[in-house]
Design an enzyme around this catalytic site. Structure first.
Site, PDB file in Angstrom:
ATOM      1  CE  LYS A 140      50.749  -1.344   7.857  1.00  0.00           C
ATOM      2  NZ  LYS A 140      50.269  -2.351   6.930  1.00  0.00           N
ATOM      3  CG  ASP A 158      46.956   1.158   4.712  1.00  0.00           C
ATOM      4  OD1 ASP A 158      46.629   2.354   4.485  1.00  0.00           O
ATOM      5  OD2 ASP A 158      46.123   0.249   4.777  1.00  0.00           O
TER       6      ASP A 158
END
Ligand code: SF4
Length: 236
Positions: A140, A158
């Protein structure tokens, strides 16, 4: 006696219908998000690629607003990997304390600074492979840097994006890896960088983590006019 041909054609029809609805929904959502958020400034304040990387690392389990408040005092003086190596872990800990999990974060910032100097002459690498080899940098974080820092088409997922993709019927929400795959399949590459920020903004402003009946605002009313039940979401 089951009519196999009829069953198969009904099955195909349903699949096609589901697929079309899903695509239709994604188009509607994109249109609404473009109307609400025509511009998508990067939420984490930074001075260069390195400080972007540090800010993303600091943003785990806290808000971007909090990270910006903390880094506002750090970056005018410390904004290169060499600066953080010189500071050392203990001093970094003090500087970033209010972002939470500061010992772990300070360790990451210190070690990744060292790795950048040792392996990349102090520069942030522009590929997933090298980024994800840095201490504390997962997929991420690497995706955010690739997307927001280098402009490479990526789709960082997220917790907000993971939650909204489920509420909007764009992903089953098995895990963030699957959510990323689903979103990449549904939306054209050229919109990924802007879209991931638009979804984050929408989540923060309207579609918060607390219970939502999925009938309260424009996107769900447009995509699910008949929805009556609470939408349950799986955590990332
Ligand atoms: S109705 Fe609820 S689930 Fe749907 S977009 Fe709005 S806040 Fe999110």
């Amino acid at each position: 006696m089951v009519n196999e041909k009829k069953t198969w054609s009904l099955f195909n029809e349903r699949c096609l219908k589901f697929e079309m609805n899903e695509i239709e929904r994604s188009k509607k959502i994109l249109k609404i998000l473009n109307q609400i958020y025509p511009k998508t400034p990067i939420p984490l304040k930074h001075r260069n690629l390195f400080t972007l990387l540090v800010s993303v690392a600091l943003s785990a389990q806290t808000t971007d607003v909090n990270v910006n408040k903390v880094t506002k005092k750090i970056y005018p003086k410390y904004n290169k990997p060499e600066h953080f190596i010189k500071l050392g872990r203990k001093k970094i800990e003090k500087l970033i304390k209010s972002t939470g999990f500061f010992k772990r974060k300070a360790k990451s910032v210190y070690l990744l600074s060292k790795q950048l100097v040792e392996r990349h002459r102090g520069k942030v690498p522009n590929n997933f492979n090298d980024l994800e080899k840095l201490h504390g940098v997962g997929h991420k974080t690497a995706s955010v840097v690739m997307s927001q820092g280098f402009g490479y088409p990526a789709f960082p997922v997220d917790t907000h994006i993971h939650r909204l993709a489920q509420r909007w019927g764009l992903s089953s929400g098995i895990n963030v890896i699957q959510t990323e795959k689903d979103l990449k399949r549904l939306f054209p590459k050229k919109v990924w960088n802007k879209l991931h920020l638009q979804i984050i903004y929408y989540g923060r402003e309207f579609c918060k983590a607390r219970a939502c009946y999925g009938i309260g605002c424009k996107i769900c009313i447009t995509c699910y006019p008949g929805r009556k039940k609470i939408v349950k979401t799986k955590k990332a």
